[in-house]
Design a protein around this motif. Structure first.
Motif, PDB file in Angstrom:
ATOM      1  N   ARG A  15     -35.367  63.471   3.583  1.00  0.00           N
ATOM      2  CA  ARG A  15     -35.324  64.440   4.675  1.00  0.00           C
ATOM      3  C   ARG A  15     -33.866  64.769   5.002  1.00  0.00           C
ATOM      4  O   ARG A  15     -33.258  64.203   5.898  1.00  0.00           O
ATOM      5  CB  ARG A  15     -36.030  63.886   5.905  1.00  0.00           C
ATOM      6  N   GLU A  25     -34.013  69.934  13.519  1.00  0.00           N
ATOM      7  CA  GLU A  25     -34.389  70.726  14.681  1.00  0.00           C
ATOM      8  C   GLU A  25     -35.729  71.424  14.472  1.00  0.00           C
ATOM      9  O   GLU A  25     -36.545  71.511  15.384  1.00  0.00           O
ATOM     10  CB  GLU A  25     -33.299  71.762  15.004  1.00  0.00           C
ATOM     11  N   VAL A  27     -38.210  70.459  12.367  1.00  0.00           N
ATOM     12  CA  VAL A  27     -39.254  69.430  12.348  1.00  0.00           C
ATOM     13  C   VAL A  27     -39.570  68.973  13.770  1.00  0.00           C
ATOM     14  O   VAL A  27     -40.736  68.874  14.165  1.00  0.00           O
ATOM     15  CB  VAL A  27     -38.841  68.232  11.469  1.00  0.00           C
ATOM     16  N   ASP A  28     -38.539  68.703  14.559  1.00  0.00           N
ATOM     17  CA  ASP A  28     -38.748  68.238  15.933  1.00  0.00           C
ATOM     18  C   ASP A  28     -39.434  69.294  16.785  1.00  0.00           C
ATOM     19  O   ASP A  28     -40.345  68.989  17.560  1.00  0.00           O
ATOM     20  CB  ASP A  28     -37.416  67.840  16.570  1.00  0.00           C
ATOM     21  N   ALA A  29     -39.026  70.553  16.659  1.00  0.00           N
ATOM     22  CA  ALA A  29     -39.590  71.620  17.488  1.00  0.00           C
ATOM     23  C   ALA A  29     -41.027  71.951  17.110  1.00  0.00           C
ATOM     24  O   ALA A  29     -41.886  72.141  17.984  1.00  0.00           O
ATOM     25  CB  ALA A  29     -38.727  72.871  17.391  1.00  0.00           C
ATOM     26  N   LEU A  30     -41.323  72.018  15.824  1.00  0.00           N
ATOM     27  CA  LEU A  30     -42.658  72.434  15.369  1.00  0.00           C
ATOM     28  C   LEU A  30     -43.616  71.274  15.135  1.00  0.00           C
ATOM     29  O   LEU A  30     -44.822  71.485  15.021  1.00  0.00           O
ATOM     30  CB  LEU A  30     -42.542  73.266  14.085  1.00  0.00           C
ATOM     31  N   GLN A  31     -43.065  70.054  14.998  1.00  0.00           N
ATOM     32  CA  GLN A  31     -43.890  68.875  14.730  1.00  0.00           C
ATOM     33  C   GLN A  31     -44.763  69.065  13.483  1.00  0.00           C
ATOM     34  O   GLN A  31     -45.953  68.750  13.481  1.00  0.00           O
ATOM     35  CB  GLN A  31     -44.760  68.533  15.941  1.00  0.00           C
ATOM     36  N   VAL A  32     -44.156  69.614  12.441  1.00  0.00           N
ATOM     37  CA  VAL A  32     -44.840  69.820  11.166  1.00  0.00           C
ATOM     38  C   VAL A  32     -43.929  69.337  10.034  1.00  0.00           C
ATOM     39  O   VAL A  32     -42.709  69.301  10.187  1.00  0.00           O
ATOM     40  CB  VAL A  32     -45.204  71.303  10.931  1.00  0.00           C
ATOM     41  N   PRO A  33     -44.505  68.971   8.901  1.00  0.00           N
ATOM     42  CA  PRO A  33     -43.666  68.604   7.751  1.00  0.00           C
ATOM     43  C   PRO A  33     -42.837  69.802   7.308  1.00  0.00           C
ATOM     44  O   PRO A  33     -43.215  70.953   7.507  1.00  0.00           O
ATOM     45  CB  PRO A  33     -44.680  68.223   6.675  1.00  0.00           C
TER      46      PRO A  33
END
Length: 73
Positions: A15, A25, A27-33
């Motif tokens: 990652r 940013e 990944v954290d915002a969307l909470q998706v891979p």
């Protein structure tokens, strides 16, 4: 990539991304891979006057991307 190319062993997943690509940013915002699949060759001289890309890298990259978007999760 294992399906598309029969890669053995499976590719290593890390990652991170060079430059200023804000993957954490996203990944954290969307909470998706999140995946980035670079298509360029190692000596492409990115962001210079003689930037280049080998056709083999492009074709394999398209094959990889196609496999990623058509494989079930």
């Amino acid at each position: 990539m294992v399906e598309a190319f029969g890669a053995k062993p499976a590719p290593i997943r890390i990652r991170m991304m060079g430059g200023t690509v804000p993957t954490a940013e996203i990944v954290d915002a969307l909470q998706v891979p999140f995946d980035i699949v670079p298509l360029v060759n190692a000596d492409n001289n990115q962001h210079t006057a003689n930037e280049n890309m080998r056709m083999g890298n492009y074709i394999n990259g398209v094959r990889t991307l196609y496999s990623l978007v058509t494989s079930p999760l």
